[in-house]
Every structure is written in C-alpha cells, then in structure tokens.
Design a protein around this motif. Structure first.
Motif, PDB file in Angstrom:
ATOM      1  N   ALA A  19      -2.604  -2.897 -13.729  1.00  0.00           N
ATOM      2  CA  ALA A  19      -3.172  -4.006 -14.499  1.00  0.00           C
ATOM      3  C   ALA A  19      -4.643  -4.227 -14.176  1.00  0.00           C
ATOM      4  O   ALA A  19      -5.349  -4.872 -14.945  1.00  0.00           O
ATOM      5  CB  ALA A  19      -2.377  -5.284 -14.221  1.00  0.00           C
ATOM      6  N   GLU A  20      -5.102  -3.691 -13.058  1.00  0.00           N
ATOM      7  CA  GLU A  20      -6.492  -3.893 -12.654  1.00  0.00           C
ATOM      8  C   GLU A  20      -7.393  -2.718 -13.027  1.00  0.00           C
ATOM      9  O   GLU A  20      -8.437  -2.904 -13.624  1.00  0.00           O
ATOM     10  CB  GLU A  20      -6.550  -4.133 -11.141  1.00  0.00           C
ATOM     11  N   CYS A  21      -6.989  -1.494 -12.686  1.00  0.00           N
ATOM     12  CA  CYS A  21      -7.866  -0.334 -12.893  1.00  0.00           C
ATOM     13  C   CYS A  21      -7.340   0.655 -13.925  1.00  0.00           C
ATOM     14  O   CYS A  21      -7.985   1.643 -14.220  1.00  0.00           O
ATOM     15  CB  CYS A  21      -8.125   0.374 -11.567  1.00  0.00           C
ATOM     16  N   ASN A  22      -6.148   0.425 -14.450  1.00  0.00           N
ATOM     17  CA  ASN A  22      -5.520   1.232 -15.496  1.00  0.00           C
ATOM     18  C   ASN A  22      -5.061   2.625 -15.031  1.00  0.00           C
ATOM     19  O   ASN A  22      -4.751   3.466 -15.856  1.00  0.00           O
ATOM     20  CB  ASN A  22      -6.429   1.350 -16.724  1.00  0.00           C
ATOM     21  N   SER A  23      -4.985   2.875 -13.727  1.00  0.00           N
ATOM     22  CA  SER A  23      -4.468   4.175 -13.281  1.00  0.00           C
ATOM     23  C   SER A  23      -2.956   4.223 -13.511  1.00  0.00           C
ATOM     24  O   SER A  23      -2.291   3.195 -13.596  1.00  0.00           O
ATOM     25  CB  SER A  23      -4.801   4.443 -11.811  1.00  0.00           C
ATOM     26  N   LEU A  24      -2.437   5.438 -13.644  1.00  0.00           N
ATOM     27  CA  LEU A  24      -1.010   5.623 -13.892  1.00  0.00           C
ATOM     28  C   LEU A  24      -0.177   5.159 -12.704  1.00  0.00           C
ATOM     29  O   LEU A  24      -0.571   5.338 -11.550  1.00  0.00           O
ATOM     30  CB  LEU A  24      -0.714   7.094 -14.155  1.00  0.00           C
ATOM     31  N   LEU A  25       0.971   4.599 -13.000  1.00  0.00           N
ATOM     32  CA  LEU A  25       1.919   4.191 -11.967  1.00  0.00           C
ATOM     33  C   LEU A  25       3.107   5.137 -11.994  1.00  0.00           C
ATOM     34  O   LEU A  25       3.647   5.444 -13.058  1.00  0.00           O
ATOM     35  CB  LEU A  25       2.410   2.764 -12.213  1.00  0.00           C
ATOM     36  N   CYS A  26       3.511   5.580 -10.828  1.00  0.00           N
ATOM     37  CA  CYS A  26       4.715   6.399 -10.711  1.00  0.00           C
ATOM     38  C   CYS A  26       5.895   5.480 -10.413  1.00  0.00           C
ATOM     39  O   CYS A  26       5.742   4.275 -10.203  1.00  0.00           O
ATOM     40  CB  CYS A  26       4.544   7.435  -9.602  1.00  0.00           C
ATOM     41  N   LEU A  27       7.062   6.041 -10.378  1.00  0.00           N
ATOM     42  CA  LEU A  27       8.275   5.280 -10.074  1.00  0.00           C
ATOM     43  C   LEU A  27       8.148   4.553  -8.736  1.00  0.00           C
ATOM     44  O   LEU A  27       8.495   3.381  -8.619  1.00  0.00           O
ATOM     45  CB  LEU A  27       9.485   6.221 -10.051  1.00  0.00           C
ATOM     46  N   ARG A  28       7.642   5.233  -7.725  1.00  0.00           N
ATOM     47  CA  ARG A  28       7.559   4.607  -6.403  1.00  0.00           C
ATOM     48  C   ARG A  28       6.553   3.450  -6.386  1.00  0.00           C
ATOM     49  O   ARG A  28       6.782   2.448  -5.720  1.00  0.00           O
ATOM     50  CB  ARG A  28       7.231   5.653  -5.341  1.00  0.00           C
ATOM     51  N   LYS A  29       5.470   3.581  -7.122  1.00  0.00           N
ATOM     52  CA  LYS A  29       4.517   2.469  -7.214  1.00  0.00           C
ATOM     53  C   LYS A  29       5.152   1.306  -7.966  1.00  0.00           C
ATOM     54  O   LYS A  29       4.926   0.144  -7.620  1.00  0.00           O
ATOM     55  CB  LYS A  29       3.222   2.920  -7.883  1.00  0.00           C
ATOM     56  N   TYR A  43       0.421  -2.940 -10.070  1.00  0.00           N
ATOM     57  CA  TYR A  43      -0.844  -2.444  -9.562  1.00  0.00           C
ATOM     58  C   TYR A  43      -0.668  -1.137  -8.801  1.00  0.00           C
ATOM     59  O   TYR A  43       0.382  -0.897  -8.196  1.00  0.00           O
ATOM     60  CB  TYR A  43      -1.477  -3.492  -8.636  1.00  0.00           C
ATOM     61  N   CYS A  44      -1.721  -0.326  -8.793  1.00  0.00           N
ATOM     62  CA  CYS A  44      -1.720   0.909  -8.006  1.00  0.00           C
ATOM     63  C   CYS A  44      -1.858   0.549  -6.529  1.00  0.00           C
ATOM     64  O   CYS A  44      -2.112  -0.613  -6.169  1.00  0.00           O
ATOM     65  CB  CYS A  44      -2.865   1.827  -8.463  1.00  0.00           C
ATOM     66  N   LEU A  45      -1.719   1.529  -5.670  1.00  0.00           N
ATOM     67  CA  LEU A  45      -1.801   1.278  -4.226  1.00  0.00           C
ATOM     68  C   LEU A  45      -3.183   0.801  -3.808  1.00  0.00           C
ATOM     69  O   LEU A  45      -3.308  -0.056  -2.927  1.00  0.00           O
ATOM     70  CB  LEU A  45      -1.409   2.529  -3.452  1.00  0.00           C
ATOM     71  N   ALA A  46      -4.238   1.337  -4.426  1.00  0.00           N
ATOM     72  CA  ALA A  46      -5.598   0.912  -4.070  1.00  0.00           C
ATOM     73  C   ALA A  46      -5.808  -0.562  -4.407  1.00  0.00           C
ATOM     74  O   ALA A  46      -6.353  -1.322  -3.594  1.00  0.00           O
ATOM     75  CB  ALA A  46      -6.628   1.785  -4.783  1.00  0.00           C
ATOM     76  N   CYS A  47      -5.364  -0.972  -5.571  1.00  0.00           N
ATOM     77  CA  CYS A  47      -5.526  -2.372  -5.969  1.00  0.00           C
ATOM     78  C   CYS A  47      -4.618  -3.293  -5.155  1.00  0.00           C
ATOM     79  O   CYS A  47      -5.037  -4.386  -4.760  1.00  0.00           O
ATOM     80  CB  CYS A  47      -5.293  -2.523  -7.464  1.00  0.00           C
ATOM     81  N   LEU A  48      -3.381  -2.879  -4.881  1.00  0.00           N
ATOM     82  CA  LEU A  48      -2.507  -3.666  -4.004  1.00  0.00           C
ATOM     83  C   LEU A  48      -3.123  -3.800  -2.619  1.00  0.00           C
ATOM     84  O   LEU A  48      -3.052  -4.862  -1.995  1.00  0.00           O
ATOM     85  CB  LEU A  48      -1.120  -3.021  -3.895  1.00  0.00           C
ATOM     86  N   GLY A  49      -3.745  -2.723  -2.132  1.00  0.00           N
ATOM     87  CA  GLY A  49      -4.409  -2.770  -0.834  1.00  0.00           C
ATOM     88  C   GLY A  49      -5.539  -3.780  -0.820  1.00  0.00           C
ATOM     89  O   GLY A  49      -5.645  -4.591   0.111  1.00  0.00           O
ATOM     90  N   ARG A  50      -6.380  -3.759  -1.847  1.00  0.00           N
ATOM     91  CA  ARG A  50      -7.482  -4.729  -1.932  1.00  0.00           C
ATOM     92  C   ARG A  50      -6.937  -6.148  -1.975  1.00  0.00           C
ATOM     93  O   ARG A  50      -7.462  -7.046  -1.312  1.00  0.00           O
ATOM     94  CB  ARG A  50      -8.343  -4.464  -3.163  1.00  0.00           C
ATOM     95  N   GLN A  51      -5.874  -6.367  -2.742  1.00  0.00           N
ATOM     96  CA  GLN A  51      -5.286  -7.703  -2.869  1.00  0.00           C
ATOM     97  C   GLN A  51      -4.707  -8.205  -1.548  1.00  0.00           C
ATOM     98  O   GLN A  51      -4.647  -9.414  -1.311  1.00  0.00           O
ATOM     99  CB  GLN A  51      -4.183  -7.700  -3.928  1.00  0.00           C
ATOM    100  N   ASN A  52      -4.274  -7.278  -0.687  1.00  0.00           N
ATOM    101  CA  ASN A  52      -3.598  -7.648   0.560  1.00  0.00           C
ATOM    102  C   ASN A  52      -4.415  -7.339   1.809  1.00  0.00           C
ATOM    103  O   ASN A  52      -3.896  -7.425   2.927  1.00  0.00           O
ATOM    104  CB  ASN A  52      -2.238  -6.939   0.634  1.00  0.00           C
ATOM    105  N   GLY A  53      -5.677  -6.954   1.627  1.00  0.00           N
ATOM    106  CA  GLY A  53      -6.545  -6.674   2.777  1.00  0.00           C
ATOM    107  C   GLY A  53      -6.071  -5.493   3.605  1.00  0.00           C
ATOM    108  O   GLY A  53      -6.186  -5.505   4.827  1.00  0.00           O
ATOM    109  N   GLN A  54      -5.521  -4.476   2.945  1.00  0.00           N
ATOM    110  CA  GLN A  54      -5.000  -3.301   3.635  1.00  0.00           C
ATOM    111  C   GLN A  54      -5.473  -2.029   2.943  1.00  0.00           C
ATOM    112  O   GLN A  54      -5.835  -2.053   1.765  1.00  0.00           O
ATOM    113  CB  GLN A  54      -3.472  -3.295   3.619  1.00  0.00           C
TER     114      GLN A  54
END
Length: 99
Positions: A19-29, A43-54
């Motif tokens: 929803a933030e950067c439009n990258s594809l999401l896999c099943l695990r994401k 959200y992708c892992l990069a965006c989830l990381g930014r949202q959670n400070g990780q």
C-alpha cells in the motif's frame, strides 16, 4: 508459472501490492501482514520495517517465528517450498525466509 497458478499461492481477496510503495507481495508477506492485523492495506517488508523501526529482515525473522507457531499462519507459510514461488525475488530475503 501462470498468473492463475501465482494467484493460487496467495491469500484470496488480500492485497497483492504494498500500500505504500506498490511492490509485489508474496504469500508470506501477506501472512506477515495478517499476523500484524493488516487486512485492508498490506505492506512489503521494507515498509513494515520503517513503520516498526526495524530492518526488513528483523520483521521477517520476528514474524516468521510467530507465524510458524500459529497453525492457521503456518499452514499458509509452508505452501511456499522455495524462493522460486516468490513474485518479488528482489525484495526477498531467502536466507532468512527459507531457513
């Protein structure tokens, strides 16, 4: 893989792009997002990381352990047998995801 085969390996009716950067999401994401309680926007892992400070790999490692400890998430997680199933290999962390 055909697109119908690709769609068979995703959570039905769940978002397929970040929803933030439009990258594809896999099943695990998608599973990680569901574990976070995200259903409408995912959200992708990069965006989830930014949202959670990780770092993205920290989010993956933490949520992978949680997902595998819950039968409903683990069943979906285990449907991916290798990185070959991932629609976004550039955004994948195979050493962490498939270990």
């Amino acid at each position: 893989m055909s697109s119908s085969a690709d769609n068979a390996l995703l959570v039905p009716d769940a978002p397929t792009h970040c929803a933030e950067c439009n990258s594809l999401l896999c099943l695990r994401k998608q599973v990680i997002n569901l574990a976070f309680g995200n259903t409408e926007a995912m959200y992708c892992l990069a965006c989830l990381g930014r949202q959670n400070g990780q770092a993205p790999t920290e989010v993956l490692e933490r949520m992978k352990g949680y997902a595998l400890s819950r039968q409903c998430f683990a069943k979906e997680w285990k449907r991916y047998e290798s990185v070959e199933f991932c629609p976004d290999r550039a955004g994948c962390f195979p050493d962490s995801c498939f270990s």
